[in-house]
Design a protein around this motif. Structure first.
Motif, mmCIF file in Angstrom:
data_model
loop_
_atom_site.group_PDB
_atom_site.id
_atom_site.type_symbol
_atom_site.label_atom_id
_atom_site.label_comp_id
_atom_site.label_asym_id
_atom_site.label_seq_id
_atom_site.Cartn_x
_atom_site.Cartn_y
_atom_site.Cartn_z
ATOM 1 N N LYS A 32 30.548 -48.230 2.637
ATOM 2 C CA LYS A 32 30.564 -47.279 2.048
ATOM 3 C C LYS A 32 31.553 -47.458 0.062
ATOM 4 C CE LYS A 32 34.537 -43.894 2.360
ATOM 5 N NZ LYS A 32 35.121 -42.876 3.360
ATOM 6 N N GLY A 55 28.859 -48.336 -1.990
ATOM 7 C CA GLY A 55 27.821 -46.625 -2.254
ATOM 8 C C GLY A 55 28.956 -46.227 -3.071
ATOM 9 N N MET A 67 19.638 -39.256 -3.797
ATOM 10 C CA MET A 67 20.746 -38.800 -3.014
ATOM 11 C C MET A 67 20.642 -39.193 -1.687
ATOM 12 S SD MET A 67 23.242 -35.641 -2.729
ATOM 13 C CE MET A 67 24.731 -35.517 -1.993
ATOM 14 N N SER A 88 23.191 -42.339 0.241
ATOM 15 C CA SER A 88 23.586 -41.978 0.789
ATOM 16 C C SER A 88 23.605 -42.168 2.402
ATOM 17 C CB SER A 88 23.796 -40.603 1.602
ATOM 18 O OG SER A 88 24.258 -39.139 0.022
ATOM 19 N N ARG A 89 22.032 -42.151 2.632
ATOM 20 C CA ARG A 89 21.962 -43.139 4.033
ATOM 21 C C ARG A 89 22.252 -44.770 4.171
ATOM 22 N NH1 ARG A 89 17.725 -42.342 8.350
ATOM 23 N NH2 ARG A 89 18.322 -40.374 8.066
ATOM 24 N N PHE A 98 26.545 -44.711 3.814
ATOM 25 C CA PHE A 98 27.457 -44.264 3.855
ATOM 26 C C PHE A 98 27.197 -43.929 5.340
ATOM 27 C CE2 PHE A 98 27.944 -42.705 -0.491
ATOM 28 C CZ PHE A 98 29.658 -43.273 -0.784
ATOM 29 N N ARG A 99 25.541 -43.956 5.543
ATOM 30 C CA ARG A 99 25.918 -44.100 7.163
ATOM 31 C C ARG A 99 26.643 -44.606 8.128
ATOM 32 N NH1 ARG A 99 23.048 -40.647 11.518
ATOM 33 N NH2 ARG A 99 23.400 -42.376 13.502
ATOM 34 N N ALA A 153 22.562 -34.372 2.044
ATOM 35 C CA ALA A 153 24.233 -35.102 2.396
ATOM 36 C C ALA A 153 24.122 -35.458 3.876
ATOM 37 C CB ALA A 153 25.389 -34.901 1.859
ATOM 38 N N ILE A 171 23.275 -38.443 6.927
ATOM 39 C CA ILE A 171 24.452 -39.329 7.676
ATOM 40 C C ILE A 171 23.660 -38.631 8.808
ATOM 41 C CG2 ILE A 171 26.388 -39.458 5.968
ATOM 42 C CD1 ILE A 171 27.169 -36.743 7.794
#
Length: 223
Positions: free
Chosen positions: A3, A6, A101, A105-106, A109-110, A154, A158
């Motif tokens: 995170k 990211g 994005m 994000s993948r 942040f996943r 987004a 996720i």
């Protein structure tokens, strides 16, 4: 850790882009914030041949800001490049922005939300659905003309939708709304010359959302 990386990646991308042309972003941001499609078109035109690249970069940046409607930039693109080229450039910009994005994000942040998903039966159900029906769900979401593209991207990132299904649904699903946004933004500026088409497009958008509302209402009544 992912995170943190990211957020660092996003900060670096935004920072480098801003350092590249700080005055450009200040000026463009001010115009977009006011929703002045004609002024944005004139500003983009001032870049000459570089206007195509500048427009695509703005689409990518706007994907991350989420709050600004793409119609402002799409309409400006339609004015500067003509309707057909404006549609193509806007479509490319939105697809590239969504892909960038999604990747950030993948892959950063996943993992941060996996704990929430496993603890929530509802989120787990949504996650399982996205793995099996991700393409269909995302395609339907992309086809909505005024849907918040950044938020949809987004949420998809996720979820467990595959990268292949994401790209395919985005490439296909974004084209019809881009056509609507370019025509709508263009015709708002030139309403006197294109009033009939503007009215038809507005009625089409209203009909789409009215149909969705009616469908949802019928589904609720059946339940």
């Amino acid at each position: 850790m992912n995170k943190l990386l990211g957020w660092l990646a996003i900060a670096v991308i935004i920072g480098l882009t801003y350092m590249w042309q700080p005055e450009f972003f200040h000026h463009a941001y001010g115009i977009i914030e006011k929703g002045d499609i004609a002024a944005l078109a004139e500003y983009l035109r001032s870049f000459g041949p570089s206007a195509v690249l500048i427009t695509i970069i703005l689409f990518v940046v706007m994907t991350f800001t989420i709050v600004f409607p793409f119609m402002i930039l799409s309409g400006a693109a339609g004015i500067v490049f003509g309707l057909w080229w404006g549609i193509l450039i806007s479509w490319m910009g939105e697809v590239i922005g969504a892909a960038v994005m999604f990747v950030i994000s993948r892959y950063f942040f996943r993992h941060a939300v996996e704990g929430w998903i496993t603890k929530s039966p509802y989120l787990k159900q949504v996650d399982d659905y996205s793995a099996a029906n991700g393409f269909k769900a995302l395609l339907i979401a992309r086809l909505l003309p005024l849907a918040p593209s950044g938020i949809i991207t987004a949420v998809a990132a996720i979820s467990r939708i595959t990268a292949r299904d994401f790209i395919l649904a985005t490439v296909i699903g974004k084209l019809p709304p881009v056509v609507v946004k370019v025509l709508l933004g263009h015709d708002i500026v030139f309403a006197g010359e294109n009033m009939t088409r503007l009215i038809v497009i507005v009625l089409l958008v209203i009909a789409i959302y009215a149909g969705l509302w009616w469908s949802k209402r019928r589904k609720v009544k059946r339940e």
